[in-house]
Design a protein around this motif. Structure first.
Motif, PDB file in Angstrom:
ATOM      1  N   ASP A  12      -1.918  -8.415   3.397  1.00 53.44           N
ATOM      2  CA  ASP A  12      -2.105  -9.357   2.289  1.00 53.44           C
ATOM      3  C   ASP A  12      -3.054  -8.786   1.238  1.00 53.44           C
ATOM      4  O   ASP A  12      -2.855  -8.990   0.029  1.00 53.44           O
ATOM      5  N   PHE A  13      -4.072  -8.079   1.700  1.00 43.94           N
ATOM      6  CA  PHE A  13      -5.054  -7.533   0.761  1.00 43.94           C
ATOM      7  C   PHE A  13      -4.397  -6.546  -0.198  1.00 43.94           C
ATOM      8  O   PHE A  13      -4.594  -6.622  -1.418  1.00 43.94           O
ATOM      9  N   GLU A  14      -3.621  -5.592   0.327  1.00 49.98           N
ATOM     10  CA  GLU A  14      -3.033  -4.576  -0.535  1.00 49.98           C
ATOM     11  C   GLU A  14      -1.951  -5.160  -1.433  1.00 49.98           C
ATOM     12  O   GLU A  14      -1.811  -4.756  -2.590  1.00 49.98           O
ATOM     13  N   ILE A  15      -1.187  -6.100  -0.920  1.00 50.32           N
ATOM     14  CA  ILE A  15      -0.167  -6.746  -1.760  1.00 50.32           C
ATOM     15  C   ILE A  15      -0.825  -7.470  -2.930  1.00 50.32           C
ATOM     16  O   ILE A  15      -0.400  -7.353  -4.091  1.00 50.32           O
ATOM     17  N   THR A  16      -1.892  -8.200  -2.628  1.00 52.55           N
ATOM     18  CA  THR A  16      -2.619  -8.921  -3.684  1.00 52.55           C
ATOM     19  C   THR A  16      -3.252  -7.957  -4.678  1.00 52.55           C
ATOM     20  O   THR A  16      -3.203  -8.165  -5.892  1.00 52.55           O
ATOM     21  N   PHE A  17      -3.836  -6.876  -4.158  1.00 54.34           N
ATOM     22  CA  PHE A  17      -4.493  -5.897  -5.023  1.00 54.34           C
ATOM     23  C   PHE A  17      -3.490  -5.233  -5.964  1.00 54.34           C
ATOM     24  O   PHE A  17      -3.761  -5.072  -7.163  1.00 54.34           O
ATOM     25  N   ILE A  18      -2.342  -4.851  -5.442  1.00 54.50           N
ATOM     26  CA  ILE A  18      -1.319  -4.202  -6.262  1.00 54.50           C
ATOM     27  C   ILE A  18      -0.808  -5.157  -7.338  1.00 54.50           C
ATOM     28  O   ILE A  18      -0.602  -4.766  -8.498  1.00 54.50           O
ATOM     29  N   ASN A  19      -0.618  -6.408  -6.986  1.00 51.87           N
ATOM     30  CA  ASN A  19      -0.153  -7.393  -7.961  1.00 51.87           C
ATOM     31  C   ASN A  19      -1.182  -7.632  -9.061  1.00 51.87           C
ATOM     32  O   ASN A  19      -0.828  -7.839 -10.237  1.00 51.87           O
ATOM     33  N   GLN A  20      -2.454  -7.593  -8.683  1.00 54.20           N
ATOM     34  CA  GLN A  20      -3.517  -7.782  -9.682  1.00 54.20           C
ATOM     35  C   GLN A  20      -3.588  -6.594 -10.648  1.00 54.20           C
ATOM     36  O   GLN A  20      -3.785  -6.768 -11.844  1.00 54.20           O
ATOM     37  N   GLN A  21      -3.425  -5.390 -10.109  1.00 53.86           N
ATOM     38  CA  GLN A  21      -3.478  -4.196 -10.955  1.00 53.86           C
ATOM     39  C   GLN A  21      -2.244  -4.093 -11.846  1.00 53.86           C
ATOM     40  O   GLN A  21      -2.325  -3.721 -13.015  1.00 53.86           O
ATOM     41  N   ASN A  22      -1.102  -4.416 -11.259  1.00 53.09           N
ATOM     42  CA  ASN A  22       0.180  -4.365 -11.975  1.00 53.09           C
ATOM     43  C   ASN A  22       0.432  -2.996 -12.598  1.00 53.09           C
ATOM     44  O   ASN A  22       1.067  -2.876 -13.654  1.00 53.09           O
ATOM     45  N   ASP A  23      -0.097  -1.979 -11.974  1.00 50.59           N
ATOM     46  CA  ASP A  23       0.108  -0.604 -12.451  1.00 50.59           C
ATOM     47  C   ASP A  23       0.103   0.325 -11.243  1.00 50.59           C
ATOM     48  O   ASP A  23      -0.899   0.399 -10.522  1.00 50.59           O
ATOM     49  N   ALA A  24       1.204   1.026 -11.021  1.00 52.53           N
ATOM     50  CA  ALA A  24       1.350   1.846  -9.817  1.00 52.53           C
ATOM     51  C   ALA A  24       0.370   3.010  -9.794  1.00 52.53           C
ATOM     52  O   ALA A  24      -0.180   3.356  -8.749  1.00 52.53           O
ATOM     53  N   THR A  25       0.131   3.613 -10.955  1.00 56.74           N
ATOM     54  CA  THR A  25      -0.750   4.785 -11.011  1.00 56.74           C
ATOM     55  C   THR A  25      -2.179   4.420 -10.646  1.00 56.74           C
ATOM     56  O   THR A  25      -2.797   5.050  -9.775  1.00 56.74           O
ATOM     57  N   SER A  26      -2.738   3.401 -11.309  1.00 54.42           N
ATOM     58  CA  SER A  26      -4.122   3.011 -11.012  1.00 54.42           C
ATOM     59  C   SER A  26      -4.255   2.454  -9.604  1.00 54.42           C
ATOM     60  O   SER A  26      -5.262   2.704  -8.919  1.00 54.42           O
ATOM     61  N   SER A  27      -3.239   1.733  -9.123  1.00 53.09           N
ATOM     62  CA  SER A  27      -3.290   1.190  -7.759  1.00 53.09           C
ATOM     63  C   SER A  27      -3.325   2.318  -6.736  1.00 53.09           C
ATOM     64  O   SER A  27      -4.112   2.289  -5.788  1.00 53.09           O
ATOM     65  N   ALA A  28      -2.476   3.330  -6.933  1.00 57.49           N
ATOM     66  CA  ALA A  28      -2.429   4.457  -5.992  1.00 57.49           C
ATOM     67  C   ALA A  28      -3.747   5.219  -5.978  1.00 57.49           C
ATOM     68  O   ALA A  28      -4.271   5.578  -4.913  1.00 57.49           O
ATOM     69  N   LEU A  29      -4.295   5.464  -7.183  1.00 56.20           N
ATOM     70  CA  LEU A  29      -5.565   6.203  -7.263  1.00 56.20           C
ATOM     71  C   LEU A  29      -6.699   5.424  -6.610  1.00 56.20           C
ATOM     72  O   LEU A  29      -7.498   5.987  -5.845  1.00 56.20           O
ATOM     73  N   LEU A  30      -6.798   4.143  -6.916  1.00 52.78           N
ATOM     74  CA  LEU A  30      -7.889   3.340  -6.372  1.00 52.78           C
ATOM     75  C   LEU A  30      -7.771   3.205  -4.851  1.00 52.78           C
ATOM     76  O   LEU A  30      -8.782   3.302  -4.133  1.00 52.78           O
ATOM     77  N   LEU A  31      -6.565   3.021  -4.351  1.00 53.35           N
ATOM     78  CA  LEU A  31      -6.383   2.894  -2.896  1.00 53.35           C
ATOM     79  C   LEU A  31      -6.752   4.192  -2.178  1.00 53.35           C
ATOM     80  O   LEU A  31      -7.425   4.170  -1.144  1.00 53.35           O
ATOM     81  N   LEU A  32      -6.342   5.329  -2.735  1.00 49.47           N
ATOM     82  CA  LEU A  32      -6.664   6.613  -2.110  1.00 49.47           C
ATOM     83  C   LEU A  32      -8.169   6.885  -2.144  1.00 49.47           C
ATOM     84  O   LEU A  32      -8.776   7.237  -1.129  1.00 49.47           O
ATOM     85  N   PHE A  33      -8.791   6.705  -3.315  1.00 41.65           N
ATOM     86  CA  PHE A  33     -10.223   6.989  -3.438  1.00 41.65           C
ATOM     87  C   PHE A  33     -11.056   6.015  -2.592  1.00 41.65           C
ATOM     88  O   PHE A  33     -12.049   6.418  -1.974  1.00 41.65           O
ATOM     89  N   GLY A  34     -10.667   4.748  -2.584  1.00 40.53           N
ATOM     90  CA  GLY A  34     -11.426   3.772  -1.800  1.00 40.53           C
ATOM     91  C   GLY A  34     -11.382   4.069  -0.312  1.00 40.53           C
ATOM     92  O   GLY A  34     -12.401   3.981   0.384  1.00 40.53           O
ATOM     93  N   LYS A  35     -10.204   4.453   0.178  1.00 38.82           N
ATOM     94  CA  LYS A  35     -10.077   4.770   1.599  1.00 38.82           C
ATOM     95  C   LYS A  35     -10.785   6.085   1.945  1.00 38.82           C
ATOM     96  O   LYS A  35     -11.387   6.210   3.015  1.00 38.82           O
TER      97      LYS A  35
END
Length: 396
Positions: free
Chosen positions: A216-239
């Motif tokens: 649920d967290f990642e689905i919500t986060f991706i929907n909030q960002q609404n941008d695949a590039t920034s979502s991918a970068l933020l998820l990789l760097f955060g992890k």
């Protein structure tokens, strides 16, 4: 952006400790390996290996040779047997690991100035035991022969000093660099600990994505960002931030605390060690993210990673020198972060290497980090785009 990174990192950390499968690898496994893996090696060197003697001569010289063999720290002579057939049976039953045969007329041949070779039959299936005992037998026999030769020359009227120098014109001194105890633990544990960190981080990184990609967290986060590039970068760097914090602690436990706990040599500064291990953590975690896009179940992860660990163990040079391997194995080793990490970490921590001496491994890890980051980013972005397209179709 920083708030998003910290939030992603926190969620990943919660996932690690709340999910039993991940926690068993990245937390419980770390401590089990730390305390139990080194236990068989704590005695360091091989001592008092049980062997037997067949003394066919039974004279003063043969008995003196047996006493000197038994006095050697590597050998424990606890049996005197009559024939090789009995020795073979005892070796097969693993009651002894070898037998020394002293032939008939051993003393007579020596007194006549003839050679009278003794034989050692050892169980070579345990190569460490065999080589250690064979070296001890050869050393004792050589010293025994040298003493007899010196005594013979002195009896002939040669000055004792001259007789000694003629038999032993020089003395050799063996100095064990970087392994003062000449033990197996000092050799294998530092390298094996890096391999353990690699394996647990790789498996944990893969499992984390398998359990988080539909959360649920990642689905919500991706929907909030609404941008695949920034979502991918933020998820990789955060992890990556989570893995970095966690495994820097594990690394200090395995390379600083462990060296004092198990009395292993350490010649480097902590800052140097930590700066080297950072690209290892990044490249390993990113490799896990890449692999996670091609596996779908927990069983797939273990079926893939466990066999590859044997390959990695071999190409690191722990079981066989890398210099004797074909070029293909060197190329295979270049793919896995564990290989340069083990070589570089041993250079730094056990050998006190300077930056110029471990820089090839250091830059190798950074290159792997960049390559795996690029692949992981492309795959993550593609997966997010598919998820966003699926959501749009569902809304329609």
């Amino acid at each position: 952006m920083i708030k998003s990174l910290l939030l992603i990192s926190y969620e990943e950390l919660k996932r690690i400790f709340q999910n039993k499968a991940i926690a068993s690898v990245m937390f419980v496994g770390i401590f089990i390996y730390f305390f139990f893996y080194p236990q068989p090696y704590l005695h360091e060197a091989i001592r008092d290996v049980p062997i037997a003697v067949i003394d066919q001569d039974n004279t003063n010289y043969s008995r003196e040779l047996v006493r000197q063999l038994d006095a050697n720290k590597s050998i424990n002579i606890n049996l005197h047997i009559a024939d090789l057939q009995t020795a073979k049976k005892l070796i097969e039953e693993r009651k002894i690991y070898g037998v020394v045969l002293i032939p008939y007329r051993f003393q007579q041949h020596i007194l006549e100035g003839k050679t009278s070779p003794i034989s050692y039959y050892g169980d070579a299936s345990y190569i460490l035991i065999y080589s250690n005992v064979a070296t001890a037998v050869n050393t004792v026999a050589s010293n025994f022969g040298a003493k007899i030769s010196i005594s013979r020359k002195i009896a002939q009227g040669v000055d004792p000093a001259v007789a000694t120098n003629s038999v032993s014109p020089f003395n050799s001194q063996l100095i064990s660099l970087f392994n003062p105890q000449s033990g197996y633990a000092t050799y294998v544990i530092p390298a094996a600990f890096i391999l353990i960190l690699y394996q647990t981080l790789l498996i944990g990184s893969i499992l984390c994505r398998l359990f988080s990609k539909n959360s649920d967290f990642e689905i919500t986060f991706i929907n909030q960002q609404n941008d695949a590039t920034s979502s991918a970068l933020l998820l990789l760097f955060g992890k990556l931030l989570t893995y970095l914090m966690l495994y820097l602690i594990y690394f200090m436990m395995y390379t600083v605390f462990a060296n004092y706990w198990y009395d292993l040599p350490r010649l480097s500064h902590l800052v140097v060690s930590l700066s080297f291990i950072i690209p290892f953590i990044f490249s390993t975690a990113l490799l896990g993210k890449v692999v996670s896009h091609f596996v779908h179940t927990v069983s797939d992860v273990f079926c893939l990673i466990i066999p590859s660990s044997m390959v990695i163990f071999f190409v690191t040079g722990l079981s066989w020198p890398k210099e004797l391997m074909p070029p293909l194995f060197h190329l295979i080793g270049d793919i896995f972060p564990a290989v340069p990490a083990i070589i570089g970490s041993v250079k730094i921590n056990q050998m006190g290497a300077s930056f110029a001496e471990f820089s090839p491994q250091y830059w190798h890890l950074w290159i792997l980090t960049v390559v795996y980051f690029g692949i992981a980013f492309i795959l993550e972005k593609r997966a997010i785009q598919k998820a966003m397209s699926a959501n749009v179709r569902e809304e329609k």
